[in-house]
Write a protein that holds these residues in place. Structure first.
Motif, PDB file in Angstrom:
ATOM      1  N   PRO A  28       0.842  -1.195   0.000  1.00  0.00           N
ATOM      2  CA  PRO A  28       0.000   0.000   0.000  1.00  0.00           C
ATOM      3  C   PRO A  28       0.880   1.251   0.000  1.00  0.00           C
ATOM      4  O   PRO A  28       2.008   1.226   0.465  1.00  0.00           O
ATOM      5  N   SER A  29       0.338   2.308  -0.529  1.00  0.00           N
ATOM      6  CA  SER A  29       1.045   3.592  -0.491  1.00  0.00           C
ATOM      7  C   SER A  29       0.074   4.646   0.019  1.00  0.00           C
ATOM      8  O   SER A  29      -1.138   4.467  -0.028  1.00  0.00           O
ATOM      9  N   GLU A  53      -4.681   0.812  -0.632  1.00  0.00           N
ATOM     10  CA  GLU A  53      -5.360  -0.462  -0.427  1.00  0.00           C
ATOM     11  C   GLU A  53      -5.622  -0.659   1.064  1.00  0.00           C
ATOM     12  O   GLU A  53      -5.200   0.158   1.878  1.00  0.00           O
ATOM     13  N   ARG A  54      -6.314  -1.728   1.388  1.00  0.00           N
ATOM     14  CA  ARG A  54      -6.645  -2.008   2.787  1.00  0.00           C
ATOM     15  C   ARG A  54      -5.366  -2.157   3.618  1.00  0.00           C
ATOM     16  O   ARG A  54      -4.386  -2.719   3.159  1.00  0.00           O
ATOM     17  N   ILE A  55      -5.445  -1.648   4.840  1.00  0.00           N
ATOM     18  CA  ILE A  55      -4.338  -1.796   5.780  1.00  0.00           C
ATOM     19  C   ILE A  55      -4.837  -2.568   6.990  1.00  0.00           C
ATOM     20  O   ILE A  55      -6.032  -2.578   7.288  1.00  0.00           O
ATOM     21  N   LEU A  56      -3.938  -3.225   7.659  1.00  0.00           N
ATOM     22  CA  LEU A  56      -4.289  -4.015   8.830  1.00  0.00           C
ATOM     23  C   LEU A  56      -4.109  -3.167  10.093  1.00  0.00           C
ATOM     24  O   LEU A  56      -3.127  -2.445  10.218  1.00  0.00           O
ATOM     25  N   PRO A  57      -5.049  -3.271  11.022  1.00  0.00           N
ATOM     26  CA  PRO A  57      -4.938  -2.468  12.245  1.00  0.00           C
ATOM     27  C   PRO A  57      -3.681  -2.751  13.060  1.00  0.00           C
ATOM     28  O   PRO A  57      -3.115  -1.842  13.649  1.00  0.00           O
ATOM     29  N   ARG A  58      -3.219  -3.997  13.065  1.00  0.00           N
ATOM     30  CA  ARG A  58      -2.049  -4.301  13.895  1.00  0.00           C
ATOM     31  C   ARG A  58      -0.826  -3.561  13.360  1.00  0.00           C
ATOM     32  O   ARG A  58      -0.540  -3.569  12.175  1.00  0.00           O
ATOM     33  N   ALA A  59      -0.185  -2.872  14.226  1.00  0.00           N
ATOM     34  CA  ALA A  59       1.057  -2.152  13.921  1.00  0.00           C
ATOM     35  C   ALA A  59       0.885  -0.997  12.941  1.00  0.00           C
ATOM     36  O   ALA A  59       1.860  -0.458  12.454  1.00  0.00           O
ATOM     37  N   ASP A  85     -13.859   0.742   5.528  1.00  0.00           N
ATOM     38  CA  ASP A  85     -13.338   0.188   4.273  1.00  0.00           C
ATOM     39  C   ASP A  85     -11.893  -0.285   4.400  1.00  0.00           C
ATOM     40  O   ASP A  85     -11.332  -0.862   3.474  1.00  0.00           O
ATOM     41  N   GLY A  86     -11.269  -0.017   5.559  1.00  0.00           N
ATOM     42  CA  GLY A  86      -9.918  -0.507   5.820  1.00  0.00           C
ATOM     43  C   GLY A  86      -8.803   0.271   5.155  1.00  0.00           C
ATOM     44  O   GLY A  86      -7.653  -0.136   5.218  1.00  0.00           O
ATOM     45  N   ARG A  87      -9.109   1.404   4.548  1.00  0.00           N
ATOM     46  CA  ARG A  87      -8.085   2.159   3.815  1.00  0.00           C
ATOM     47  C   ARG A  87      -7.666   3.451   4.485  1.00  0.00           C
ATOM     48  O   ARG A  87      -6.690   4.067   4.071  1.00  0.00           O
ATOM     49  N   GLN A 103       5.917  17.159  12.904  1.00  0.00           N
ATOM     50  CA  GLN A 103       6.463  16.054  12.107  1.00  0.00           C
ATOM     51  C   GLN A 103       5.534  14.869  12.342  1.00  0.00           C
ATOM     52  O   GLN A 103       5.359  14.429  13.484  1.00  0.00           O
ATOM     53  N   LEU A 104       4.925  14.376  11.268  1.00  0.00           N
ATOM     54  CA  LEU A 104       4.045  13.218  11.351  1.00  0.00           C
ATOM     55  C   LEU A 104       4.779  12.005  10.802  1.00  0.00           C
ATOM     56  O   LEU A 104       5.263  12.033   9.672  1.00  0.00           O
ATOM     57  N   GLN A 105       4.889  10.973  11.598  1.00  0.00           N
ATOM     58  CA  GLN A 105       5.486   9.709  11.149  1.00  0.00           C
ATOM     59  C   GLN A 105       4.377   8.674  11.153  1.00  0.00           C
ATOM     60  O   GLN A 105       3.614   8.587  12.118  1.00  0.00           O
ATOM     61  N   TRP A 106       4.284   7.904  10.077  1.00  0.00           N
ATOM     62  CA  TRP A 106       3.261   6.877  10.012  1.00  0.00           C
ATOM     63  C   TRP A 106       3.870   5.533   9.632  1.00  0.00           C
ATOM     64  O   TRP A 106       4.930   5.456   9.023  1.00  0.00           O
ATOM     65  N   ARG A 107       3.165   4.518  10.053  1.00  0.00           N
ATOM     66  CA  ARG A 107       3.553   3.133   9.748  1.00  0.00           C
ATOM     67  C   ARG A 107       2.267   2.401   9.430  1.00  0.00           C
ATOM     68  O   ARG A 107       1.299   2.481  10.193  1.00  0.00           O
ATOM     69  N   ALA A 108       2.223   1.717   8.314  1.00  0.00           N
ATOM     70  CA  ALA A 108       1.040   0.957   7.917  1.00  0.00           C
ATOM     71  C   ALA A 108       1.456  -0.446   7.507  1.00  0.00           C
ATOM     72  O   ALA A 108       2.535  -0.645   6.951  1.00  0.00           O
ATOM     73  N   VAL A 109       0.602  -1.394   7.795  1.00  0.00           N
ATOM     74  CA  VAL A 109       0.832  -2.780   7.417  1.00  0.00           C
ATOM     75  C   VAL A 109      -0.234  -3.159   6.410  1.00  0.00           C
ATOM     76  O   VAL A 109      -1.426  -3.057   6.697  1.00  0.00           O
TER      77      VAL A 109
END
Length: 125
Positions: A28-29, A53-59, A85-87, A103-109
Motif C-alpha cells: 500500500p502507499s 489499499e486495505r491496511i491491517l490495524p495491527r502495527a 473500508d480498511g483504507r 512532524q508526522l510519522q506513520w507506519r502501515a501494514v
C-alpha cells in the motif's frame, strides 16, 4: 502443430504470470492525507491518512511530534482507528493542536503483512 500450440500457450501463461507478479507484490502507499505535506492549517483535532489499499490495524499507527527549535515534544493521540473500508487511518487528539510545526510519522501494514513507513511536516497557524 500441437507441439507449437503447447509452446505458444506456455509462453502466453508465463508472460501473464510475469505481468501479474508486480501487482501481487505491491505494497500500500499513501494516497491522500489531511493535512497534506507542508500544509499550513488552522488548529485541528484529527489527522487522516488514506492508503491505496486495505491496511491491517495491527502495527498501523501515527506518531506526531511538535518541533520547536532543537526541542521535540510528542503529541499523544486520544484515539487511532481504521475506517470501515480498511483504507483510512484516523488519529484524533483530545484538544486542537496548538500553533507550531509538526512532524508526522506513520507506519502501515498492508494485506501482504509488510510494513511501510513515511513522514512529513505541516504547520498549524
Amino acid at each position: 502443430m500441437l507441439r507449437s500450440f503447447t509452446r505458444l500457450a506456455s509462453l502466453a501463461i508465463l508472460l501473464l504470470g510475469m505481468a501479474a507478479a508486480p501487482l501481487a507484490l505491491a505494497h500500500p502507499s499513501l494516497a491522500r492525507s489531511n493535512p497534506t505535506a507542508d500544509a499550513k492549517v488552522a488548529p485541528l483535532t484529527q489527522i487522516e491518512l488514506e492508503f491505496s489499499e486495505r491496511i491491517l490495524p495491527r502495527a498501523t499507527r501515527v506518531e506526531l511530534t511538535m518541533l520547536h527549535n532543537r526541542m521535540q515534544m510528542a503529541m499523544p493521540t486520544a484515539n487511532q482507528q481504521i475506517s470501515e473500508d480498511g483504507r483510512t487511518l484516523r488519529a484524533s487528539f483530545a484538544k486542537p493542536l496548538p500553533s507550531g510545526t509538526y512532524q508526522l510519522q506513520w507506519r502501515a501494514v498492508g494485506q501482504d503483512s509488510h510494513p511501510i513507513t513515511g513522514n512529513y511536516r505541516f504547520t498549524v497557524l
